[in-house]
Design a protein around this motif. Structure first.
Motif, PDB file in Angstrom:
ATOM      1  N   GLU A  95      29.302  26.545  29.174  1.00 53.33           N
ATOM      2  CA  GLU A  95      29.076  26.647  30.621  1.00 53.33           C
ATOM      3  C   GLU A  95      30.357  27.078  31.305  1.00 53.33           C
ATOM      4  OE1 GLU A  95      26.795  24.555  32.932  1.00 53.33           O
ATOM      5  OE2 GLU A  95      25.204  24.275  31.480  1.00 53.33           O
ATOM      6  N   ALA A  96      30.216  27.664  32.479  1.00 50.15           N
ATOM      7  CA  ALA A  96      31.378  28.115  33.222  1.00 50.15           C
ATOM      8  C   ALA A  96      32.094  26.930  33.850  1.00 50.15           C
ATOM      9  CB  ALA A  96      30.970  29.113  34.280  1.00 50.15           C
ATOM     10  N   ALA A  98      35.133  26.201  34.071  1.00 57.65           N
ATOM     11  CA  ALA A  98      36.293  26.532  34.897  1.00 57.65           C
ATOM     12  C   ALA A  98      35.879  26.946  36.292  1.00 57.65           C
ATOM     13  CB  ALA A  98      37.081  27.649  34.242  1.00 57.65           C
ATOM     14  N   LEU A  99      34.664  27.469  36.406  1.00 60.24           N
ATOM     15  CA  LEU A  99      34.229  27.920  37.714  1.00 60.24           C
ATOM     16  C   LEU A  99      33.544  26.812  38.496  1.00 60.24           C
ATOM     17  CD1 LEU A  99      32.871  31.516  37.291  1.00 60.24           C
ATOM     18  CD2 LEU A  99      34.920  30.725  38.413  1.00 60.24           C
ATOM     19  N   GLU A 101      34.400  23.516  38.640  1.00 63.43           N
ATOM     20  CA  GLU A 101      35.231  22.526  39.300  1.00 63.43           C
ATOM     21  C   GLU A 101      36.505  23.195  39.778  1.00 63.43           C
ATOM     22  OE1 GLU A 101      35.986  20.428  35.280  1.00 63.43           O
ATOM     23  OE2 GLU A 101      37.648  19.957  36.590  1.00 63.43           O
ATOM     24  N   ASP A 102      36.951  22.755  40.896  1.00 63.35           N
ATOM     25  CA  ASP A 102      38.172  23.317  41.427  1.00 63.35           C
ATOM     26  C   ASP A 102      39.353  22.744  40.702  1.00 63.35           C
ATOM     27  OD1 ASP A 102      36.728  23.767  44.522  1.00 63.35           O
ATOM     28  OD2 ASP A 102      37.779  25.287  43.377  1.00 63.35           O
ATOM     29  N   LEU A 103      40.253  23.636  40.393  1.00 62.71           N
ATOM     30  CA  LEU A 103      41.395  23.205  39.607  1.00 62.71           C
ATOM     31  C   LEU A 103      42.597  22.947  40.491  1.00 62.71           C
ATOM     32  CD1 LEU A 103      40.961  25.857  36.829  1.00 62.71           C
ATOM     33  CD2 LEU A 103      40.024  23.570  36.938  1.00 62.71           C
ATOM     34  N   VAL A 104      42.368  22.982  41.781  1.00 59.77           N
ATOM     35  CA  VAL A 104      43.516  22.965  42.686  1.00 59.77           C
ATOM     36  C   VAL A 104      43.295  21.950  43.785  1.00 59.77           C
ATOM     37  CG1 VAL A 104      44.200  25.314  42.300  1.00 59.77           C
ATOM     38  CG2 VAL A 104      42.394  24.825  43.906  1.00 59.77           C
ATOM     39  N   PRO A 105      44.374  21.422  44.298  1.00 61.77           N
ATOM     40  CA  PRO A 105      44.241  20.465  45.394  1.00 61.77           C
ATOM     41  C   PRO A 105      43.874  21.167  46.692  1.00 61.77           C
ATOM     42  CG  PRO A 105      46.553  20.908  44.951  1.00 61.77           C
ATOM     43  CD  PRO A 105      45.772  21.637  43.905  1.00 61.77           C
ATOM     44  N   THR A 119      48.476  25.306  38.442  1.00 63.13           N
ATOM     45  CA  THR A 119      47.830  25.752  37.221  1.00 63.13           C
ATOM     46  C   THR A 119      46.832  24.708  36.756  1.00 63.13           C
ATOM     47  OG1 THR A 119      49.856  26.848  36.676  1.00 63.13           O
ATOM     48  CG2 THR A 119      48.269  26.561  34.912  1.00 63.13           C
ATOM     49  N   GLY A 120      45.660  25.144  36.454  1.00 60.71           N
ATOM     50  CA  GLY A 120      44.620  24.207  36.057  1.00 60.71           C
ATOM     51  C   GLY A 120      44.751  23.819  34.594  1.00 60.71           C
ATOM     52  N   ASP A 122      44.009  23.696  30.668  1.00 60.79           N
ATOM     53  CA  ASP A 122      43.799  24.831  29.780  1.00 60.79           C
ATOM     54  C   ASP A 122      42.321  25.054  29.483  1.00 60.79           C
ATOM     55  OD1 ASP A 122      46.720  24.684  27.658  1.00 60.79           O
ATOM     56  OD2 ASP A 122      46.421  25.119  29.775  1.00 60.79           O
ATOM     57  N   VAL A 123      41.963  26.301  29.471  1.00 63.92           N
ATOM     58  CA  VAL A 123      40.618  26.670  29.036  1.00 63.92           C
ATOM     59  C   VAL A 123      40.797  27.329  27.685  1.00 63.92           C
ATOM     60  CG1 VAL A 123      38.635  28.105  29.552  1.00 63.92           C
ATOM     61  CG2 VAL A 123      39.907  27.046  31.411  1.00 63.92           C
TER      62      VAL A 123
ATOM     63  N   GLY B 102      43.955  27.070  49.042  1.00 62.28           N
ATOM     64  CA  GLY B 102      43.882  26.223  47.864  1.00 62.28           C
ATOM     65  C   GLY B 102      42.789  26.613  46.891  1.00 62.28           C
ATOM     66  N   HIS B 107      38.468  32.057  40.696  1.00 66.38           N
ATOM     67  CA  HIS B 107      37.148  32.288  41.301  1.00 66.38           C
ATOM     68  C   HIS B 107      37.011  33.744  41.750  1.00 66.38           C
ATOM     69  CE1 HIS B 107      35.877  28.180  41.256  1.00 66.38           C
ATOM     70  NE2 HIS B 107      36.884  27.755  41.998  1.00 66.38           N
ATOM     71  N   TYR B 317      52.523  32.225  36.316  1.00 68.78           N
ATOM     72  CA  TYR B 317      51.222  31.998  36.923  1.00 68.78           C
ATOM     73  C   TYR B 317      50.262  33.142  36.591  1.00 68.78           C
ATOM     74  CZ  TYR B 317      47.538  30.814  40.098  1.00 68.78           C
ATOM     75  OH  TYR B 317      46.309  30.476  40.582  1.00 68.78           O
ATOM     76  N   ASP B 320      49.128  33.043  33.045  1.00 70.23           N
ATOM     77  CA  ASP B 320      48.148  31.981  32.870  1.00 70.23           C
ATOM     78  C   ASP B 320      46.785  32.394  33.445  1.00 70.23           C
ATOM     79  OD1 ASP B 320      47.569  29.180  32.153  1.00 70.23           O
ATOM     80  OD2 ASP B 320      47.176  29.023  34.305  1.00 70.23           O
ATOM     81  N   ARG B 323      45.080  34.679  31.107  1.00 71.39           N
ATOM     82  CA  ARG B 323      44.511  33.961  29.973  1.00 71.39           C
ATOM     83  C   ARG B 323      43.201  33.279  30.401  1.00 71.39           C
ATOM     84  NH1 ARG B 323      44.748  29.039  28.534  1.00 71.39           N
ATOM     85  NH2 ARG B 323      46.290  28.406  30.080  1.00 71.39           N
ATOM     86  N   ARG B 324      43.242  32.644  31.559  1.00 74.90           N
ATOM     87  CA  ARG B 324      42.042  31.930  32.021  1.00 74.90           C
ATOM     88  C   ARG B 324      40.909  32.904  32.360  1.00 74.90           C
ATOM     89  NH1 ARG B 324      42.618  28.452  36.683  1.00 74.90           N
ATOM     90  NH2 ARG B 324      44.299  29.771  37.456  1.00 74.90           N
ATOM     91  N   PRO B 329      33.620  32.307  30.483  1.00 74.29           N
ATOM     92  CA  PRO B 329      32.413  32.584  29.706  1.00 74.29           C
ATOM     93  C   PRO B 329      31.451  33.477  30.488  1.00 74.29           C
ATOM     94  CG  PRO B 329      32.355  30.348  30.564  1.00 74.29           C
ATOM     95  CD  PRO B 329      33.659  30.927  31.008  1.00 74.29           C
TER      96      PRO B 329
END
Lengths: 475, 366
Positions: A95-96, A98-99, A101-105, A119-120, A122-123, B102, B107, B317, B320, B323-324, B329
């Motif tokens: 599943e996506a 990484a998309l 959930e937000d990886l950032v504050p 930086t979130g 690792d994927v 933020g 995305h 950054y 990274d 890479r991400r 997917p």
């Protein structure tokens, strides 16, 4: 420990299918960094520089400069150093994540303290060396044969109702999937065709299975069916092997495409009128001969075209309106002449122009004319050369014809065609004589130029060609 | 056409291209060294990941990318003027605004890679989805602002406002003009932030307007300002003031950030076909990042180590992010059914079943 990775030509323009390799920036043995520019390519849309997706040493360039390659073909190989501590590539997450959930504050309300995303986590990396995504083709159509239909399971549960018994002999051959073509001995390929084509074949009594198609994936086209029908009705004297392609197809691109667009636009927006005038150019030919002997012209090419160009410039001075352009709201009359010369090049027709031609001396004009054609033929005309023209000359005489009806260069109101000069019987001072005669034709935009003005300009140019002394008198 | 010469008398500028401060008592801005350094960091990282996205597109990993090169200050300056409760309505080029809100740039890349249909929750960062249709987000912003107005919060501590981003080309759209009319007559708390980057794809500004864009606001009945879009200080100060006016019930403002699109319209465009190199060169001298760097150095608020650190961080950054991005997917065909209704729906369930059966009918289906 190195690994060889190849970089495949990507689709850099929303559905482009091919590109020409213009220039390599690297050679085998060069060390390159990630995103270093390695090559310039030209697509139907633009010249773009491609950055390398790998860091390492160039192993091989697979395509020579000047070659055109399809999207997806490897163009360069790079030896990439193995990362000692790197984790083996894991399969992509189902599943996506990484998309989702937000990886950032969230940003703070106070602009002074906000810091951008961090930086979130690792994927797992999918093997980055495989840019195996099929380019999404939008706007430029799919190249025939570029896609493959996925084979379906049999029996097909959804769209294959049982009322048609499997293996029935009368079943249309074209319905059968290509993977069963091995069953057919001689031709090897089973015809695919769209329903209207099948109907046409049926109406004309043509057996689709007997044809090999020229359409996408070998499908039988309307033309194939018609050609087959013609063959069956035509005299048997000219037998043509079934399926022989007797047409050559040249893709339309580059200068050819832009020329086509320009002349079509011009032809259908500016109401064209063309007038003709046959003149005795003997004096002009003689003047060309004498000019060639002068030291000022030792280094440059002197041709009748040069004198016709000068004659047109003089005529513009006498009738500035011929140099004007139409803009729907107003007619703009430039106080300068950017003289366009139509040049046939290997890539197609281009019309570069000489800026401020009215200010040039005759030797300068000759130099400019020579340079212009040379630059254009080498394909090096700049955008500046090719835009901003105010009036043009088309030298159809070089092709060995007498006259033409030139199409206006878009944005201009007149185009003078200059035919070949040849010896003809001519009445001169009441007697028949052999003279060197040419035909001038002037096309003009009737919105800007009335017949009276167009005729006056053509008459003036003709008078100067007949008697070049008038050029001095009028300039 | 003039080469990048705005009417300087109208232009609000707090920091010159040479890195000198300009006195503007009407736009006070008191930033600490740490704040300026953090603005600088946002500018550099934004530019760097934008470049990475362009490279990824050239390598076939993204389908398309509209670069923001040259417009970093307009975006970072204006976005850093916003409160968390303000709502942003972007175009498709607001990568710097997204960053400051933020939103993970991943995305944005996912959308242009074609693995997500937009892919983020607008409410999570009060950053609406990228709008590809030119100018329509100005109407959304105006409507949203009228909603805030009807909540009765304007003038209170919980007041918020909306900001609509758009370009010079969008000002020729009917939607934008309709938004101006609505915002004006309803006094809606919205700021129209126009990044005038001089080119609507290949159409130059003089084909869009006979008057400077900010002066259009006067005809609609609200104030319009022109700010140096390459000056992050000025963009911050001007947007702050305009947003504060909106939040306190003083109605809309049009901010024209005068800037330049240094790159192509998108990666499928070739600007050398329609604009002159001299114009680009003149704008290089007005670079939004160089002037902040010059100021930080001159005022001794940052040293070489700081700049190196930011560069290294930006590089890291970008690597990274690459890479991400490559690890994103691909979406599954059945995913499309997940985002239609909030609740289960019988017809949809049936359609999903049919589609699943169809997918299973292929020989290579697992």
């Amino acid at each position: 420990m190195t690994e060889r990775k190849s970089f495949k030509l990507p689709d850099v323009g929303e559905g482009l299918t091919e590109a020409e390799i213009v220039r390599w920036h690297v050679a085998p043995g060069d060390e390159i960094e990630m995103n270093q520019i390695v090559v310039e390519i030209e697509t139907a849309k633009a010249i773009v520089e491609l950055p390398s997706p790998y860091e390492g040493v160039v192993a091989e360039l697979h395509v020579a400069e000047g070659e055109t390659v399809d999207v997806g073909v490897p163009i360069i190989s790079v030896d990439v150093a193995g990362e000692p501590g790197a984790a083996p590539a894991a399969p992509p997450a189902p599943e996506a994540a990484a998309l989702k959930e937000d990886l950032v504050p969230s940003p703070a309300a106070d602009p002074g303290t906000h810091i951008g995303p961090e930086t979130g986590p690792d994927v797992p990396a999918k093997s980055p060396g495989e840019p195996a995504r099929v380019p999404v083709l939008v706007g430029y159509g799919v190249r025939p044969g570029a896609t493959k239909r996925r084979p379906r399971r049999r029996p097909q549960p959804v769209d294959e109702p049982a009322r048609r018994p499997a293996g029935q002999a009368a079943r249309p051959v074209a319905d059968q999937p290509t993977r069963r073509a091995v069953d057919r001995p001689a031709r090897g390929v089973v015809a695919l065709a769209t329903p209207p084509v099948r109907k046409l074949a049926k109406d004309l009594g043509i057996d689709l299975a007997a044809l090999s198609g020229t359409g996408p994936r070998g499908s039988v086209t309307r033309e194939d069916v018609r050609a087959a029908a013609d063959r069956t009705t035509a005299a048997p004297a000219a037998p043509v092997a079934a399926g022989t392609v007797r047409e050559q197809r040249i893709p339309v691109r580059g200068v050819r495409r832009s020329t086509a667009a320009a002349v079509t636009r011009s032809a259908f927006t500016a109401p064209h009128v063309t007038e003709f005038l046959q003149v005795d150019a003997t004096e002009t030919v003689e003047l060309v001969r004498r000019l060639r002997e002068l030291p000022e012209f030792a280094e440059v090419k002197v041709s009748p075209l040069l004198l016709v160009a000068r004659a047109l410039l003089v005529a513009v001075r006498r009738h500035p309106m011929i140099n004007a352009r139409w803009t729907d709201d107003e007619i703009i009359i430039p106080e300068y002449v950017n003289l366009g010369i139509a040049v046939a090049t290997e890539r197609g027709l281009v019309v570069p122009n000489i800026k401020d031609a009215q200010n040039l001396s005759l030797p300068e004009l000759a130099t400019a004319l020579g340079g212009l054609a040379e630059t254009a033929r080498a394909g090096r005309s700049s955008l500046e050369n090719l835009t901003g023209g105010t009036i043009s000359i088309t030298n159809v005489g070089v092709f060995g014809v007498d006259a033409g009806t030139p199409i206006l260069t878009p944005g201009e109101s007149a185009n003078l065609a200059f035919g070949q000069i040849r010896e003809l019987p001519w009445v001169r001072r009441g007697e028949l004589a052999i003279r060197r005669v040419t035909t001038l034709s002037l096309s003009f935009d009737h919105r800007v130029v009335d017949g009276e003005l167009g005729s006056a300009v053509l008459r003036d140019v003709g008078a100067m060609v007949e008697d070049p002394a008038r050029m001095l008198a009028w300039s | 056409m003039t080469v990048g010469a705005p009417e300087t008398t109208d232009l609000i500028q707090l920091l010159t291209p040479e890195g000198e401060l300009v006195e503007r008592p009407d736009y006070p801005l008191d930033l600490s060294g740490a704040e300026i350094r953090s603005l600088y960091r946002d500018l550099v990282i934004t530019r760097r990941f934008d470049l990475e996205a362009v490279a990824l597109t050239r390598q076939g990993e993204l389908g398309l990318w509209p670069s923001l090169l040259g417009q970093e200050a307009a975006q970072v300056g204006s976005a850093r003027a916003l409160n968390a409760t303000d709502m942003v309505f972007p175009t498709y080029r607001e990568h710097g605004v997204a960053w400051c809100r933020g939103l993970d740039p991943l995305h944005l890349l996912g959308m242009f890679r074609g693995v997500a249909n937009a892919g983020w929750d607008p409410a999570a960062h009060n950053f609406h989805l990228y709008t590809i249709v030119i100018g329509s987000q100005t109407l959304h912003a105006t409507g949203y602002a009228m909603g805030i107005q009807r909540d009765g919060v304007l003038g209170t501590p919980s007041a918020a406002a909306a900001v609509a981003y758009f370009g010079d080309g969008a000002t020729s759209q009917g939607d934008v003009n309709e938004a101006f009319v609505w915002a004006s007559v309803f006094n809606a708390p919205v700021v129209f932030f126009c990044q005038n980057n001089q080119w609507a794809i290949s159409e130059p500004l003089e084909k869009q307007s006979r008057i400077p864009l900010y002066r259009r606001a006067q005809g609609f009945g609200f104030p319009g300002l022109r700010v140096d879009g390459n000056d992050v200080f000025a963009c911050l100060a001007v947007t702050r003031k305009a947003m504060e006016a909106a939040r306190t019930g003083q109605g809309p403002t049009l901010v024209e950030a005068y800037t330049y699109r240094m790159g192509a319209h998108t990666t499928t465009d070739d600007p050398t076909r329609y604009r002159l190199a001299a114009e680009l060169e003149s704008w290089k001298l007005k670079d939004p990042i160089e002037r902040v760097k010059a100021y930080l150095v001159k005022s001794e608020q940052a040293d070489a180590a700081f700049f190196e650190e930011v560069d290294a961080e930006a590089k890291q950054y970008a690597a990274d992010l690459r890479r991400r991005c490559l690890a994103l997917p691909d979406p599954q065909p059945l995913d499309i059914f997940q985002n239609v209704y909030a609740e289960p729906h019988p017809l949809l369930a049936e359609e999903q079943q049919q589609f699943a059966a169809y997918l299973a009918s292929f020989e290579d289906a697992s």
